[in-house]
Design an enzyme around this catalytic site. Structure first.
Site, PDB file in Angstrom:
ATOM      1  N   GLU A   1      -3.233   7.568  -4.220  1.00  0.00           N
ATOM      2  CA  GLU A   1      -3.092   6.267  -3.567  1.00  0.00           C
ATOM      3  C   GLU A   1      -2.875   5.157  -4.586  1.00  0.00           C
ATOM      4  O   GLU A   1      -3.524   5.145  -5.635  1.00  0.00           O
ATOM      5  CB  GLU A   1      -4.385   6.002  -2.783  1.00  0.00           C
TER       6      GLU A   1
ATOM      7  N   TYR B   1       0.849  -1.195   0.000  1.00  0.00           N
ATOM      8  CA  TYR B   1       0.000   0.000   0.000  1.00  0.00           C
ATOM      9  C   TYR B   1       0.884   1.244   0.000  1.00  0.00           C
ATOM     10  O   TYR B   1       1.846   1.343   0.761  1.00  0.00           O
ATOM     11  CB  TYR B   1      -0.899   0.025   1.249  1.00  0.00           C
TER      12      TYR B   1
END
Ligand code: GDP
Ligand code: MN
Length: 379
Positions: free
Chosen positions: A189, A101
């Protein structure tokens, strides 16, 4: 403004982040053609502006162009979390070894952007954040200095990626930061950033939120804007130059001025209620704007009472009253409406409103108390 996965990834690619080959379409036959060009194994991914598409059945692996067509057809018929799927992204299937992530957002408390990374990337990052927050490594970026190499190193070491990947990780991290900064994003992101079987980093999913106040600097995004996939009421508000943000409470708020709108929400909470929205009709609001504002508030089925708080400076009380009256004719609400009107032409405004069935109040405290009571069915 939210960007779709395919839009975000295209921007990331412009900044040197590797992404899978692929193309977007709203047509299943076209989906097959794209899959043929990509050479067979592909992922078919719904393009909707919500997270958790994978778990909702909006992402499927296809082994052949025929399968890609069938899956595109099926996914294009889905509604995910209330949003219809109008486009699918057909991407070359990736050979995933590890899911990382990476995300940058504004940390308001720190007054700096924060770069987050985790080795536990993939579809359960929210759970990781809630249950094992120590697995998320954070570094704050000084906006004047920008992302520093030592910080990237701290992230790389923190998530324990192998040393061979460091050069690629540098490129991805700096690319993501540059995209975040230059696009005036409030979120950039990549989840997951994968390590492939052959040891390559690649952004398999992407998400960006752009600060709407900066959209004038990004004309290219304005034209790509997916209006029908944003909340309908927020779009309508924009058309009339209103600042509207939907919330979860039951008291609809119509206020002029952002500060007064915030104060109104605070005082509603103080008396035990919850605001249904933030709405600033702005200075110098006219009849048309007020009518639109009321229409938008009343569209929310959670709203049990409306609190109108107008402090007339440039905004004239009589025009606000006329706007309310014309909106009332249009929507004919059954719910109680509480009005506090002071300032320029307030007396004339109150006279106009006294004809309609409105609960009036002199002070903001009184108005809020009445609105909270009314929302609970007590008068
Ligand atoms: P999200 O559910 O909306 O976050 O969508 P993602 O694009 O992140 O996909 C969800 C999950 O599907 C990823 O975490 C991967 O595990 C898996 N996935 C996505 N693309 C591929 C792919 O090309 N190949 C494989 N094997 N899995 C994929
Ligand atoms: Mn994802």
């Amino acid at each position: 403004m939210k960007l779709h996965e395919y839009q975000s990834k295209k921007i990331f690619a412009d900044y040197g982040v590797p992404i899978p080959k692929g193309n977007v379409t709203s047509n299943p036959t076209e989906a097959r053609k794209i899959a043929e060009e990509l050479g067979g194994r592909v992922v078919v991914k719904s393009q909707v502006l919500v997270g958790g598409r994978g778990k909702a059945g909006g992402i499927k692996l296809a082994n052949s162009p025929e399968e890609a067509e069938a899956m595109a057809e099926q996914i294009l018929g889905l509604t995910i979390k209330g949003l219809p799927v109008r486009k699918v992204l057909i991407d070359e299937a990736a050979d995933i070894q590890t899911e990382i992530y990476l995300g940058i957002t504004n940390d308001r408390a720190a007054r700096m952007p924060v770069f987050m990374a985790s080795a536990a990337g993939g579809v359960d990052i929210e759970e990781v954040a809630a249950k094992t927050p120590e697995k998320i490594i954070k570094v704050h970026i000084d906006p004047l200095l920008g992302l520093q190499d030592f910080q990237v190193l701290n992230l790389a070491v923190g998530i324990e990626i192998s040393r061979d990947l460091w050069p690629q990780f540098y490129q991805v991290a700096h690319g993501l930061w540059k995209a975040y900064k230059e696009y005036d994003a409030t979120l950039a992101e990549i989840n997951p950033l994968i390590v492939t079987g052959s040891g390559q980093l690649m952004a398999v999913d992407g998400k960006m939120l752009i600060d709407e106040n900066a959209l004038f600097r990004h004309q290219n995004l304005e034209t790509e804007r997916d209006l029908d996939l944003e909340a309908e009421s927020e779009t309508e508000a924009k058309e009339f130059g209103l600042t509207y943000i939907k919330l979860d409470g039951e008291i609809g708020c119509m206020v002029n001025g952002a500060g007064l709108a915030m104060a109104t929400m605070d005082i509603i909470k103080h008396f035990g209620g919850e605001p249904a929205n933030f709405l600033d009709i702005g200075g110098g609001a006219n009849e048309e704007k007020v009518a639109a504002a009321l229409r938008i508030i009343l569209k929310d089925p959670n709203v049990k009472a409306v609190l109108i708080n107008i402090f007339g400076g440039i905004t004239r009380g009589d025009l606000v009253a006329k706007g309310i009256l014309s909106a009332l004719q249009e929507v004919q609400p059954e719910i109680p409406m509480i009005v506090r009107l002071v300032g320029t032409n307030a007396a004339e405004g109150r006279r106009l409103l006294s004809a309609a069935k409105m609960i009036t109040a002199q002070t903001l405290a009184e108005a809020a108390q009445k609105a909270v009571n009314a929302s609970k069915g007590e008068f």
